[in-house]
Scaffold this motif. Sequence first.
Motif: not given
Length: 372
Positions: A199, A258-259, A194-197
Motif C-alpha cells: 500500500v 508491505q505488511e 494491493k494484490r501483493s499486500n
Amino acid sequence: MIKIVTVGSKKELASFIDFPHDLYKDDPNYVPELFIAQRDLLTIHPFHKHNVVQTFLAYDGGKIVGRIAAILNNAHNKFNNANDGFFGFFDCINNTEVSATLFETAATWLKQKGVTGKFIGPVNFSTNEPCGLLIEGFDTPPFLMQTYNAPYYADLIDGLGFVKNVDLIAWHWDDKSYDDKSVRLLNALEERLKRSNIVIRTLNLKKFKEEAAKLREVYNSAWDHNEGFVPLSDDEFDYLAKDLKLILDPDFVLVAEQEGKIVAFGLALPNYNEIFQKIKRGRLLPTGIFKILFGRKKIQSLRIYALGVIDGYRKMGIEACLYGTIIKEYKRKGMKQAEAGWTLEHNDMVNRAIEAINGNPYKKYRLYEKQI
C-alpha cells in the motif's frame, strides 16, 4: 600575492560562509544559504565524528578572493575500499592563480592525511549533501539543496587537469508540461500493488522517529549501487531527518509498505529557495524568520528530492505510484513548477521513466576527479 588562511576562529568561519554573498551580490539567480545551517554543517554535523574537514580562505591583500574545503571522508574510503580525498565549498573569483592556489592547498592537506587516490568534487560533504558543479542551466535559480556557481568555474577546474567523474541531471516541469498518465493510472496501479499486500501511504508524523528509522534502512539500501554513494550513519540520517521535518509537507512524503515493512519511499520538498533568495546574507534575524513563516504557504514550486525502491520490489509499478501521487498533490495544490533530481546520467531506467512523463533535463552538474 595570494595568501591562504586556514580557517580556525569563529570570525574566519563567518567569513568563509559569507564569501559567496559578496561574490554573487549582482547575480539575480543566486540564493544565499542560511548562515545558521551552514555554520552547523561545518561544525557540529555528525559527519565530523568519523571524518575530517579543513576549510581554507584565499586573500589578495586584505580581500577574500576564494574558499575551499578539503574533505577526508573515511566512510567513503571504507565503503568503496578506496583512499580518495574530496573538495567542496569551492567559490572563487575568475582568476587561475587563486583557484590553483586553493586546490594545491587542499590537495597538500589531503596528502598529509595519507590520501593517495583520487581527488573528487565538489561535494559538501558527500553525494548525500549538495554536490556537483553546475555546467548547464545558469538562467534560473537553483532549487532547494542544489548547488549554484558561475559558468567560469568549469574553466578554472578543467584548467587544473580535472576530468569528468560523472554528470548529474536535474529535470523540470511547469504546471502544464507534465504527462499525467501516472495519475490517470494511479487507481489501477494501486489495486495491482494491493494484490501483493503493498500500500502507498503518507508518513506518520506522530511516529516520526520510528518512521525515520525505517526510512534510513530503505535509503541506505536503495541507493547503495549509485556512484559515489556512502551509507548515512544513524546520527547523520537523524540529523538530516530533523532538518527536513522543519520544511516538509506531509502530503509529499510517501512510503510503500508491505505488511509493516517499508520497501520504498518518495520525498518531495517545497522549494524554500523561493523564500531564501529574499533573505539577505542568509540571516534569520531580524526579519528572515518572518519571511519564512509568512512565505511558506505561498511557495509555488516543488523539488522531488528522493525516490527509492529496495531490491526485489523494483519494476512492480511502485515508482509510478509514488510519482503519480506526488503529481496529483502538486496539481491539487496549484503549484507552478517542479524539479526532480538529481539523477545519474547513466541511470537509464530512471531517466527513461522521467522522460516518459515529459521531464525536461534543464540543468546538469558535474563531479570531477584527478589523481591526487
